[in-house]
Enzyme design. Sequence first.
Site, PDB file in Angstrom:
ATOM      1  N   ARG A   1       0.864  -1.187   0.000  1.00 40.07           N
ATOM      2  CA  ARG A   1       0.000   0.000   0.000  1.00 40.07           C
ATOM      3  C   ARG A   1       0.895   1.230   0.000  1.00 40.07           C
ATOM      4  O   ARG A   1       1.682   1.423   0.907  1.00 40.07           O
ATOM      5  CB  ARG A   1      -0.889  -0.012   1.246  1.00 40.07           C
ATOM      6  CG  ARG A   1      -1.682   1.264   1.466  1.00 40.07           C
ATOM      7  CD  ARG A   1      -2.568   1.177   2.721  1.00 40.07           C
ATOM      8  NE  ARG A   1      -3.289   2.425   2.908  1.00 40.07           N
ATOM      9  CZ  ARG A   1      -3.014   3.320   3.859  1.00 40.07           C
ATOM     10  NH1 ARG A   1      -2.053   3.112   4.740  1.00 40.07           N
ATOM     11  NH2 ARG A   1      -3.711   4.428   3.939  1.00 40.07           N
TER      12      ARG A   1
ATOM     13  N   HIS B   1      -2.566  10.965   0.610  1.00 42.65           N
ATOM     14  CA  HIS B   1      -2.045  10.771   1.970  1.00 42.65           C
ATOM     15  C   HIS B   1      -1.390  12.098   2.378  1.00 42.65           C
ATOM     16  O   HIS B   1      -0.189  12.169   2.586  1.00 42.65           O
ATOM     17  CB  HIS B   1      -1.071   9.590   1.994  1.00 42.65           C
ATOM     18  CG  HIS B   1      -0.816   9.006   3.363  1.00 42.65           C
ATOM     19  ND1 HIS B   1      -0.962   7.664   3.638  1.00 42.65           N
ATOM     20  CD2 HIS B   1      -0.404   9.567   4.516  1.00 42.65           C
ATOM     21  CE1 HIS B   1      -0.659   7.432   4.908  1.00 42.65           C
ATOM     22  NE2 HIS B   1      -0.297   8.575   5.468  1.00 42.65           N
TER      23      HIS B   1
ATOM     24  N   GLU C   1      -7.101   8.783   6.246  1.00 40.52           N
ATOM     25  CA  GLU C   1      -7.349   9.486   7.507  1.00 40.52           C
ATOM     26  C   GLU C   1      -7.781  10.950   7.340  1.00 40.52           C
ATOM     27  O   GLU C   1      -7.045  11.874   7.712  1.00 40.52           O
ATOM     28  CB  GLU C   1      -6.108   9.415   8.396  1.00 40.52           C
ATOM     29  CG  GLU C   1      -5.677   8.014   8.741  1.00 40.52           C
ATOM     30  CD  GLU C   1      -4.549   7.976   9.768  1.00 40.52           C
ATOM     31  OE1 GLU C   1      -4.047   9.049  10.155  1.00 40.52           O
ATOM     32  OE2 GLU C   1      -4.187   6.876  10.200  1.00 40.52           O
TER      33      GLU C   1
ATOM     34  N   ASN D   1      -7.154   2.252  10.192  1.00 43.07           N
ATOM     35  CA  ASN D   1      -5.809   2.415  10.763  1.00 43.07           C
ATOM     36  C   ASN D   1      -5.944   2.457  12.273  1.00 43.07           C
ATOM     37  O   ASN D   1      -6.715   3.264  12.807  1.00 43.07           O
ATOM     38  CB  ASN D   1      -5.156   3.727  10.288  1.00 43.07           C
ATOM     39  CG  ASN D   1      -4.815   3.693   8.809  1.00 43.07           C
ATOM     40  OD1 ASN D   1      -4.985   2.670   8.141  1.00 43.07           O
ATOM     41  ND2 ASN D   1      -4.347   4.810   8.291  1.00 43.07           N
TER      42      ASN D   1
ATOM     43  N   TYR E   1      -3.926   2.395  16.096  1.00 46.10           N
ATOM     44  CA  TYR E   1      -2.701   2.457  16.895  1.00 46.10           C
ATOM     45  C   TYR E   1      -2.956   2.317  18.385  1.00 46.10           C
ATOM     46  O   TYR E   1      -2.178   1.695  19.093  1.00 46.10           O
ATOM     47  CB  TYR E   1      -1.944   3.760  16.595  1.00 46.10           C
ATOM     48  CG  TYR E   1      -1.360   3.745  15.199  1.00 46.10           C
ATOM     49  CD1 TYR E   1      -0.126   3.159  14.955  1.00 46.10           C
ATOM     50  CD2 TYR E   1      -2.080   4.239  14.107  1.00 46.10           C
ATOM     51  CE1 TYR E   1       0.393   3.090  13.670  1.00 46.10           C
ATOM     52  CE2 TYR E   1      -1.567   4.174  12.820  1.00 46.10           C
ATOM     53  CZ  TYR E   1      -0.332   3.598  12.609  1.00 46.10           C
ATOM     54  OH  TYR E   1       0.176   3.511  11.330  1.00 46.10           O
TER      55      TYR E   1
ATOM     56  N   GLU F   1      -3.376   0.098   8.334  1.00 48.15           N
ATOM     57  CA  GLU F   1      -2.162   0.477   9.078  1.00 48.15           C
ATOM     58  C   GLU F   1      -2.281  -0.020  10.503  1.00 48.15           C
ATOM     59  O   GLU F   1      -3.333   0.119  11.131  1.00 48.15           O
ATOM     60  CB  GLU F   1      -1.975   1.995   9.165  1.00 48.15           C
ATOM     61  CG  GLU F   1      -1.481   2.659   7.923  1.00 48.15           C
ATOM     62  CD  GLU F   1      -1.320   4.175   8.090  1.00 48.15           C
ATOM     63  OE1 GLU F   1      -1.066   4.659   9.212  1.00 48.15           O
ATOM     64  OE2 GLU F   1      -1.466   4.858   7.067  1.00 48.15           O
TER      65      GLU F   1
HETATM   66  C1  FCB Z   1      -0.972   7.456  10.592  1.00 49.86           C
HETATM   67  C2  FCB Z   1      -0.533   7.925   9.252  1.00 49.86           C
HETATM   68  C3  FCB Z   1       0.811   7.396   8.832  1.00 49.86           C
HETATM   69  C4  FCB Z   1       1.780   7.352   9.981  1.00 49.86           C
HETATM   70  C5  FCB Z   1       1.170   6.605  11.142  1.00 49.86           C
HETATM   71  C6  FCB Z   1       2.085   6.447  12.336  1.00 49.86           C
HETATM   72  O1  FCB Z   1      -1.773   8.457  11.140  1.00 49.86           O
HETATM   73  O2  FCB Z   1      -1.466   7.570   8.274  1.00 49.86           O
HETATM   74  O3  FCB Z   1       1.287   8.193   7.776  1.00 49.86           O
HETATM   75  O4  FCB Z   1       2.151   8.618  10.335  1.00 49.86           O
HETATM   76  O5  FCB Z   1       0.005   7.259  11.567  1.00 49.86           O
END
Ligand code: FCB
Length: 488
Positions: free
Chosen positions: A94, A138, A183, A312, A314, A394
């Site tokens: 990707r 992006h 995002e 995505n 985290y 992600e």
């Molecule tokens: C996301 C982004 C990516 C990277 C990660 C850690 O928000 O899409 O570009 O910065 O976080």
Amino acid sequence: MTTSLDRSSASAPEPRSDAGSRFPVDFLWGVATSAYQIEGAASEDGRTASIWDTFSRVPGAVHNGDNGDVACDHYHRMPEDVDLIAGLGVDSYRFSLSWPRIQPGGRGAVNQRGIAFYDRLVDRLLERDVLPWVTLYHWDLPQELEDAGGWPARDTAYRFADFAEIAMNRLGDRVRWWTTLNEPWCSAVLGYDTGRHAPGRQDFGDSMAAVHHLLLGHGLAAQRLRETAPEPIQVGITLNTTHALPATDADADRAAARRADGFGTRIYTDPLVLGSYPTDVVDELAARGVRLPVQHGDLSVIAQPLDFLGVNYYTTHYFSGSPEEDAEASAEGPAESSGEGSGEQAADGVALTRVVPQGYPVTAMDWEITPFGLTGMLTRLGADYPGVPLYVTENGAAFDDRPDQDGEVEDADRTAYFAEHIEAVAAARDAGADVRGYFAWSLMDNFEWGYGYDKRFGIVHVDYPTQKRTVKQSGRWFRDNIRRNRQG
Ligand code: FCB
């Protein structure tokens, strides 16, 4: 170029569970990057400035004054980088297209030298049996479009659809997977409200206008892609949906989490899938004198059929709705990336909600490690928006890697992060969520936006002075995990 793929990965810890065997053989495994974060070659072959070229030159905007002029020099090292990707055994890569490389200034003629780079990249990926997965946007808006108003201006959505057509014309014979935006929360809120990201503006009303025009841009681009595609394609969008939980069972905390969910998730998913903005969000905006600039017909444009929703993930945030003496108001806190994707950022500097740390171990970004939240997010999306296939586009972690003298990185912390989160995806699938793929963020260390080169997310280490790539332990583990999965 050195890779460590030949090295024995015997030293890598076993994943906590045999996550691989819990996925079907057609589950899509991939790695992800984005153009500005890796390409460099910022003024080569006709590329013009994006908002990130401009923003990274504002004193104090980016850690250490870093910028993407050289980054990972991927523009020049692309063939070897594709070999590296293929060596990791992934199904898909990707990556994003640099709009100002392909269409300098964001309108008008195609820059043939710019698009030729992606032509070569796609060909090379296909030669190596890796599926290209394109993200159109992006975050690197051509500077001229920002000068004309940026995403708060409606016209940017139409410019974006034109750009989508250009990309389709040239790559559509070989690329099947198309993501419109990455995002939009970050583009709208970090870009136009908190000002932490390019273009660095701080106006709540503008950021909400940007939300609507990004979504409109998605819808127009999705229509255009489908109209102009020479072959059947898959079109979707990637969101950093906020996984917002209440800090306690108190009503105020539940309301705070609901508000964060509204501004971090539902303001995107509802119009995209259901064709309407959530009433609680619209009401709250109205109370604050803000109206989304919706015109007749916009919502049906936005609600184009989604072939997939990219997620995505985290971290998870716990929200409190009551003030606390000495508590650091979350609206003041740094919010650079999706890990911080939460509704309080939309609160125009007023700390209506605050994030309450839970004491989980954190990554180098200070983001708490909460794999269960990925299960929660995916099952919730599956339940609330049934019928939309999900891909984790992600997931990953920054840690303070310490390369040994040969540049090898034994990143057991990152390996454990991946193992736990992949297990969390398996759990979501077990619970009925239709999750069909997982992309590690990131293929390699790169320009981490406001953090510059200080934060390393790669499963491949990049030594910036020499540009030497070295697969980390986590990269070897990821490759082995895919292999185990394929063996069933
Ligand atoms: C996301 C982004 C990516 C990277 C990660 C850690 O928000 O899409 O570009 O910065 O976080």
